[in-house]
Write an enzyme that holds these catalytic residues in place. Sequence first.
Site, PDB file in Angstrom:
ATOM      1  N   ASP A   1     -35.152  -6.597   0.825  1.00 15.26           N
ATOM      2  CA  ASP A   1     -34.452  -5.398   1.726  1.00 15.26           C
ATOM      3  C   ASP A   1     -35.489  -4.804   2.557  1.00 15.26           C
ATOM      4  OD1 ASP A   1     -32.708  -2.954   0.938  1.00 15.26           O
ATOM      5  OD2 ASP A   1     -35.011  -1.905   1.212  1.00 15.26           O
TER       6      ASP A   1
ATOM      7  N   GLU B   1     -32.665  -9.426   3.272  1.00 16.54           N
ATOM      8  CA  GLU B   1     -31.448  -8.389   4.009  1.00 16.54           C
ATOM      9  C   GLU B   1     -32.173  -8.034   5.061  1.00 16.54           C
ATOM     10  OE1 GLU B   1     -29.834  -4.025   4.680  1.00 16.54           O
ATOM     11  OE2 GLU B   1     -32.451  -4.493   4.656  1.00 16.54           O
TER      12      GLU B   1
END
Length: 630
Positions: free
Chosen positions: A282, A324
């Site tokens: 992330d 991501e």
Amino acid sequence: MTSSVPPPPSTDSLAGALPDDLPAHRREVFEARVQRWWPDLVEALTPLYPEAPDVAVRLVETCARRFAEREDELHHLDLERSLAPDWFQRPDALGYAAYAERFGGTLRGVADHLDHLGSLGVTYLHLMPLLDPRPGDSDGGYAVRDYRRVREDLGTMADLRELARALRARGISLCLDVVLNHVAREHAWAERARAGEQRYRDYFHVFPDRTEPDRYEQTLPEVFPDSAPGSFTFDVELDGWVWTTFNHFQWDVRWANPAVLEEYADVLLHLANQGAEVFRLDAIAFTWKRLGTNCQNQPEVHCLTQALRTLARIACPAVVFKAEAIVGPDDLLAYLGEGRHHGKVSDLAYHNALMVHLWSMLASRDAWLSSAALGRLGTPPSSTAWVTYARCHDDVGWAISDEDAATAGVEGSSHRRFLSDFYDGSFPGSWARGLVFQANPATGDKRISGSLASLAGVEAGDPHGVDRVLLAHAVTLGFGGLPVIWMGDEVGLLNDPDWADDPTHAGDERWVHRPRMTWPVRDEHGVLPRLRHLLEVRRSLPHLHASTPAEVLLPEETGVFTVLRRHPLGPMLGLYGVTPEERVVPWSTVHACGLDGEALDHVTGQRVRCDERGVVVAPYGVLWLTRQDG
């Protein structure tokens, strides 16, 4: 190995990390992996740290400890994946993403509904952030307090291990989020920094006054301009300004400190030993800071990813990484590997541009702009795959550049405003029912939240709403790579009318497209059987293996999105109507792709013959064409 790379540590020198009773074959395997991956590790670390070889040795020692702890079933999976490294690229690979609490209530509840995933043929399950977050607002779980604990309301780490075992038994790989850019203010590292421990203050970007933050702010964009303006927060206990890209309670970690890399390496390998097989990295684009830039997509980001991936190849090669990286087209391909990082960084990356352009085509009823933009993206390494999707847990930001818009004779900001107005339902004649998220008055940009079905017109009762839902699924399934279905989109779930009732969600419109799954499954719009048919057809088409790149063609018929895949068995041509009217693709287009005479449409199972008009594409129709013999 070149002479400039120091020799790797021997297993004898790792005696403190590898136990004496480790079986000989395990020791042999570990030593072979270290020999294979050591050059890649040192190569990745050298641009980052002056003491790169010493850092590499410490990281290999961490690998040794976690390798020795890995259970036999996971060692066997490592062997299988080493022999079939394309497991996530195959046409039978299918992803599904959900919040555990909204899919099953708890981790044990998720395990109760695996039959539904099995009926779709799911091979990859991404459960949204489930590691222990800070209390209260946690940015949807992305403000992690403890990477080694599960949220109390979902269960325990033991429950997570059991769920991973149940998934493995069904051939489903568990994907977990690991937030790399920041931790919660309540994380132990941050608490110890506030307590005055210099070691942990060095884990963060801490400034005594606004001098340096103000210099950085000159080139930093705001991620959440409504709720979290600026990128720095003064913390009284810390007695300093700390870097907070996303929210005041999310402290950016300082990856220039090798101790941070060593901490995260151990976290990842620990979670791999709990059964995670895919890690969604992330906010990876933000991890390295450089004055005078937007502090995104810096070259060091890819060195860090290469280092982490290499460590996984040593300790747990069944594991793959997913970036991501919601970035511009020019920066996207690097997350799958370019230049010296080719094929050495993330195995998977989100194809955010495909999602954005899918919605752009549907609103404008024209595929030219999107085809030109998508067509100029480079080809990813053949060992990697795009993650394709029509919707996800997040909002839709209209990442369409002024340059791409200009190729279609469109002004970029005007087109982005049109898309925002269209999908929030305010544009005259719009069938979409989205909500505005994080409008930026300075730029006029409005990001949009909404479920696939509500954005596609089902909620509005548009007669083509369900057709658009199926078209969106077909584009993501037919592009190649790893398609991921967001929970509920397989049955056309609409926006959640009660999304704001939970006070922790009331200020975040993204929860409108995160409704709870209803059991037993209700398919009120007839989406599920048509989707299952597309999935069955997809599994039969070797042309959709991710190693075969997708070529987006400039369409002669601008109402049809056209994608060619040149497979050794022959070409496959995907035709996707983006208008409510029938369109005709000139036969010259089909002929130029190598489909002479008759072609077979695998969606219908019917032959498509050349006539004077060309190939007819029904309103929002889909054709997957190959040669009769291919």
